[in-house]
Design a protein around this motif. Structure first.
Motif, PDB file in Angstrom:
ATOM      1  N   LEU A   1       6.068  -2.742  -8.654  1.00 50.63           N
ATOM      2  CA  LEU A   1       6.706  -3.445  -9.760  1.00 50.63           C
ATOM      3  C   LEU A   1       5.705  -4.291 -10.542  1.00 50.63           C
ATOM      4  O   LEU A   1       4.745  -4.826  -9.979  1.00 50.63           O
ATOM      5  CB  LEU A   1       7.814  -4.355  -9.229  1.00 50.63           C
ATOM      6  CG  LEU A   1       9.000  -3.668  -8.545  1.00 50.63           C
ATOM      7  CD1 LEU A   1       9.919  -4.715  -7.923  1.00 50.63           C
ATOM      8  CD2 LEU A   1       9.765  -2.801  -9.529  1.00 50.63           C
ATOM      9  N   HIS A   2       5.968  -4.427 -11.851  1.00 53.56           N
ATOM     10  CA  HIS A   2       5.237  -5.348 -12.720  1.00 53.56           C
ATOM     11  C   HIS A   2       6.265  -6.120 -13.537  1.00 53.56           C
ATOM     12  O   HIS A   2       7.281  -5.554 -13.958  1.00 53.56           O
ATOM     13  CB  HIS A   2       4.301  -4.597 -13.666  1.00 53.56           C
ATOM     14  CG  HIS A   2       3.196  -3.864 -12.975  1.00 53.56           C
ATOM     15  ND1 HIS A   2       3.383  -2.634 -12.370  1.00 53.56           N
ATOM     16  CD2 HIS A   2       1.894  -4.193 -12.781  1.00 53.56           C
ATOM     17  CE1 HIS A   2       2.239  -2.234 -11.842  1.00 53.56           C
ATOM     18  NE2 HIS A   2       1.321  -3.155 -12.080  1.00 53.56           N
ATOM     19  N   ASN A   3       5.996  -7.394 -13.773  1.00 57.88           N
ATOM     20  CA  ASN A   3       6.915  -8.168 -14.601  1.00 57.88           C
ATOM     21  C   ASN A   3       6.604  -7.957 -16.080  1.00 57.88           C
ATOM     22  O   ASN A   3       5.730  -7.153 -16.439  1.00 57.88           O
ATOM     23  CB  ASN A   3       6.887  -9.651 -14.210  1.00 57.88           C
ATOM     24  CG  ASN A   3       5.523 -10.297 -14.420  1.00 57.88           C
ATOM     25  OD1 ASN A   3       4.681  -9.801 -15.171  1.00 57.88           O
ATOM     26  ND2 ASN A   3       5.300 -11.421 -13.759  1.00 57.88           N
ATOM     27  N   ALA A   4       7.307  -8.682 -16.934  1.00 57.09           N
ATOM     28  CA  ALA A   4       7.159  -8.484 -18.376  1.00 57.09           C
ATOM     29  C   ALA A   4       5.751  -8.802 -18.863  1.00 57.09           C
ATOM     30  O   ALA A   4       5.310  -8.283 -19.894  1.00 57.09           O
ATOM     31  CB  ALA A   4       8.177  -9.347 -19.119  1.00 57.09           C
TER      32      ALA A   4
ATOM     33  N   VAL B   1      15.516  -2.375   8.072  1.00 56.36           N
ATOM     34  CA  VAL B   1      15.216  -2.328   6.647  1.00 56.36           C
ATOM     35  C   VAL B   1      13.786  -2.825   6.465  1.00 56.36           C
ATOM     36  O   VAL B   1      13.319  -3.686   7.216  1.00 56.36           O
ATOM     37  CB  VAL B   1      16.212  -3.183   5.824  1.00 56.36           C
ATOM     38  CG1 VAL B   1      16.105  -4.657   6.183  1.00 56.36           C
ATOM     39  CG2 VAL B   1      16.014  -2.976   4.327  1.00 56.36           C
ATOM     40  N   GLY B   2      13.075  -2.260   5.508  1.00 58.14           N
ATOM     41  CA  GLY B   2      11.720  -2.700   5.202  1.00 58.14           C
ATOM     42  C   GLY B   2      11.656  -3.301   3.810  1.00 58.14           C
ATOM     43  O   GLY B   2      12.393  -2.876   2.913  1.00 58.14           O
ATOM     44  N   ILE B   3      10.792  -4.294   3.638  1.00 59.77           N
ATOM     45  CA  ILE B   3      10.612  -4.924   2.326  1.00 59.77           C
ATOM     46  C   ILE B   3       9.117  -5.025   2.037  1.00 59.77           C
ATOM     47  O   ILE B   3       8.356  -5.568   2.840  1.00 59.77           O
ATOM     48  CB  ILE B   3      11.246  -6.329   2.261  1.00 59.77           C
ATOM     49  CG1 ILE B   3      12.694  -6.302   2.753  1.00 59.77           C
ATOM     50  CG2 ILE B   3      11.172  -6.870   0.837  1.00 59.77           C
ATOM     51  CD1 ILE B   3      13.380  -7.656   2.716  1.00 59.77           C
ATOM     52  N   SER B   4       8.705  -4.503   0.882  1.00 62.50           N
ATOM     53  CA  SER B   4       7.307  -4.589   0.460  1.00 62.50           C
ATOM     54  C   SER B   4       7.158  -5.583  -0.684  1.00 62.50           C
ATOM     55  O   SER B   4       7.986  -5.598  -1.602  1.00 62.50           O
ATOM     56  CB  SER B   4       6.801  -3.222  -0.018  1.00 62.50           C
ATOM     57  OG  SER B   4       6.586  -2.343   1.061  1.00 62.50           O
ATOM     58  N   PRO B   5       6.104  -6.389  -0.661  1.00 65.01           N
ATOM     59  CA  PRO B   5       5.791  -7.233  -1.814  1.00 65.01           C
ATOM     60  C   PRO B   5       5.062  -6.412  -2.869  1.00 65.01           C
ATOM     61  O   PRO B   5       4.804  -5.217  -2.677  1.00 65.01           O
ATOM     62  CB  PRO B   5       4.863  -8.290  -1.207  1.00 65.01           C
ATOM     63  CG  PRO B   5       4.118  -7.521  -0.154  1.00 65.01           C
ATOM     64  CD  PRO B   5       5.122  -6.541   0.415  1.00 65.01           C
ATOM     65  N   SER B   6       4.695  -7.052  -3.957  1.00 68.84           N
ATOM     66  CA  SER B   6       3.874  -6.400  -4.970  1.00 68.84           C
ATOM     67  C   SER B   6       2.405  -6.438  -4.561  1.00 68.84           C
ATOM     68  O   SER B   6       2.062  -6.878  -3.465  1.00 68.84           O
ATOM     69  CB  SER B   6       4.087  -7.078  -6.321  1.00 68.84           C
ATOM     70  OG  SER B   6       5.384  -6.799  -6.796  1.00 68.84           O
ATOM     71  N   ARG B   7       1.544  -5.992  -5.467  1.00 64.30           N
ATOM     72  CA  ARG B   7       0.122  -5.866  -5.126  1.00 64.30           C
ATOM     73  C   ARG B   7      -0.469  -7.200  -4.671  1.00 64.30           C
ATOM     74  O   ARG B   7      -1.204  -7.270  -3.689  1.00 64.30           O
ATOM     75  CB  ARG B   7      -0.659  -5.336  -6.331  1.00 64.30           C
ATOM     76  CG  ARG B   7      -2.107  -5.003  -6.012  1.00 64.30           C
ATOM     77  CD  ARG B   7      -2.870  -4.654  -7.278  1.00 64.30           C
ATOM     78  NE  ARG B   7      -2.303  -3.517  -7.967  1.00 64.30           N
ATOM     79  CZ  ARG B   7      -2.651  -2.248  -7.738  1.00 64.30           C
ATOM     80  NH1 ARG B   7      -3.555  -1.970  -6.820  1.00 64.30           N
ATOM     81  NH2 ARG B   7      -2.100  -1.270  -8.428  1.00 64.30           N
ATOM     82  N   ASP B   8      -0.163  -8.280  -5.401  1.00 63.84           N
ATOM     83  CA  ASP B   8      -0.674  -9.601  -5.046  1.00 63.84           C
ATOM     84  C   ASP B   8       0.429 -10.372  -4.326  1.00 63.84           C
ATOM     85  O   ASP B   8       1.476 -10.671  -4.915  1.00 63.84           O
ATOM     86  CB  ASP B   8      -1.117 -10.361  -6.296  1.00 63.84           C
ATOM     87  CG  ASP B   8      -2.258  -9.665  -7.023  1.00 63.84           C
ATOM     88  OD1 ASP B   8      -3.138  -9.108  -6.341  1.00 63.84           O
ATOM     89  OD2 ASP B   8      -2.258  -9.667  -8.266  1.00 63.84           O
ATOM     90  N   PHE B   9       0.204 -10.700  -3.070  1.00 65.98           N
ATOM     91  CA  PHE B   9       1.184 -11.397  -2.237  1.00 65.98           C
ATOM     92  C   PHE B   9       0.557 -12.711  -1.807  1.00 65.98           C
ATOM     93  O   PHE B   9      -0.402 -12.729  -1.029  1.00 65.98           O
ATOM     94  CB  PHE B   9       1.533 -10.531  -1.033  1.00 65.98           C
ATOM     95  CG  PHE B   9       2.675 -11.031  -0.196  1.00 65.98           C
ATOM     96  CD1 PHE B   9       3.693 -11.799  -0.730  1.00 65.98           C
ATOM     97  CD2 PHE B   9       2.742 -10.703   1.157  1.00 65.98           C
ATOM     98  CE1 PHE B   9       4.752 -12.248   0.046  1.00 65.98           C
ATOM     99  CE2 PHE B   9       3.793 -11.131   1.946  1.00 65.98           C
ATOM    100  CZ  PHE B   9       4.799 -11.908   1.389  1.00 65.98           C
ATOM    101  N   THR B  10       1.072 -13.818  -2.355  1.00 60.55           N
ATOM    102  CA  THR B  10       0.440 -15.110  -2.142  1.00 60.55           C
ATOM    103  C   THR B  10       1.471 -16.171  -1.784  1.00 60.55           C
ATOM    104  O   THR B  10       2.674 -15.981  -1.964  1.00 60.55           O
ATOM    105  CB  THR B  10      -0.308 -15.570  -3.411  1.00 60.55           C
ATOM    106  OG1 THR B  10       0.644 -15.763  -4.469  1.00 60.55           O
ATOM    107  CG2 THR B  10      -1.348 -14.543  -3.846  1.00 60.55           C
ATOM    108  N   ALA B  11       0.988 -17.297  -1.292  1.00 64.57           N
ATOM    109  CA  ALA B  11       1.861 -18.435  -1.038  1.00 64.57           C
ATOM    110  C   ALA B  11       2.402 -18.963  -2.362  1.00 64.57           C
ATOM    111  O   ALA B  11       1.781 -18.801  -3.414  1.00 64.57           O
ATOM    112  CB  ALA B  11       1.089 -19.529  -0.311  1.00 64.57           C
TER     113      ALA B  11
ATOM    114  N   GLY C   1       0.790  -1.227   0.000  1.00 68.86           N
ATOM    115  CA  GLY C   1       0.000   0.000   0.000  1.00 68.86           C
ATOM    116  C   GLY C   1       0.818   1.270   0.000  1.00 68.86           C
ATOM    117  O   GLY C   1       0.364   2.313  -0.486  1.00 68.86           O
ATOM    118  N   SER C   2       2.029   1.211   0.537  1.00 68.21           N
ATOM    119  CA  SER C   2       2.877   2.404   0.631  1.00 68.21           C
ATOM    120  C   SER C   2       3.712   2.637  -0.619  1.00 68.21           C
ATOM    121  O   SER C   2       4.459   3.617  -0.696  1.00 68.21           O
ATOM    122  CB  SER C   2       3.808   2.283   1.839  1.00 68.21           C
ATOM    123  OG  SER C   2       4.585   1.097   1.755  1.00 68.21           O
TER     124      SER C   2
END
Length: 219
Positions: free
Chosen positions: A182-185, A158-168, A111-112
């Motif tokens: 971030l978005h992939n190709a 240090v902080g680490i953010s995932p992308s919009r969809d964070f799943t197992a 979200g940030s």
């Protein structure tokens, strides 16, 4: 790489359990911390050799934090108690002021992160989703958590953010960024727990960031 003592808060959750597994795979000594004894017992059956602590992270004495080389805050809670993300961050910082050890890694939300041509926050988009009142407290609290952390200059965090969809899921090749979603190709904005775990352990073993946040995605 020398063996490190790593404590994982929220070790039985999606991100926490993946981080525990990755740390053990790399030969580190891991203390898995969570509130549920049953969940910890199940994790210990899955991941051999870990130490477990069934405890509320807010009740852990300062000496236990100082005994670790790294502490990973993968704490998770329900939206009604989202403020606990902020409370735990402030407690850890208060316990560790003026120290360089342990390194504290905070798993933050997406979200940030900034997105779009106008660089607005992802949390602004999340607020517009139907039913957002049921979950929005989590990304809002994690954004406030990051704002607080950015004011902290005397703790090794240090902080680490995932992308919009964070799943197992298992790790993929890692895309890395700073403050932009971030978005992939293929145009996907997705991070698996496995990818997050690899990024966390890479950062613990070979620090590249200090007192800042970065983001990772599946390539």
């Amino acid at each position: 790489m020398s063996q490190l003592n790593i404590t994982v808060i929220g070790a039985t959750g999606m991100a926490g359990s993946a981080i525990v597994q990755e740390a053990v795979k790399r030969g580190h000594t891991v203390t898995a911390m969570a509130r549920s004894e049953n969940d910890l017992a199940a994790l210990a059956k899955k991941v051999a050799g870990i130490h477990t602590m069934a405890v509320d992270a807010f009740q852990v004495p300062a000496e236990d934090w100082h005994a670790a080389d790294a502490v990973v805050d993968a704490f998770a809670t329900d939206p009604a108690h989202a403020y606990l993300h902020i409370d735990l961050a402030t407690r850890l910082v208060a316990e560790l002021r003026g120290t360089n050890k342990p390194r504290v890694v905070f798993i933050l939300g997406a979200g940030s992160l900034q997105t779009g041509a106008d660089h607005h926050l992802v949390v602004d988009d999340l607020r517009k989703l139907p039913g957002s009142d049921q979950f929005i407290a989590i990304p809002e609290s994690q954004y406030i958590e990051l704002q607080f952390l950015r004011s902290v200059k005397n703790v090794n965090w240090v902080g680490i953010s995932p992308s919009r969809d964070f799943t197992a899921g298992p790790a993929t090749k890692v895309l890395m960024g700073t403050n932009t979603l971030l978005h992939n190709a293929a145009g996907q904005s997705h991070t698996t727990a496995g990818t997050m775990a690899v990024a966390v352990l890479d950062e613990i073993e070979q620090p590249q960031h200090r007192q800042t946040r970065f983001t990772v995605a599946d390539k």
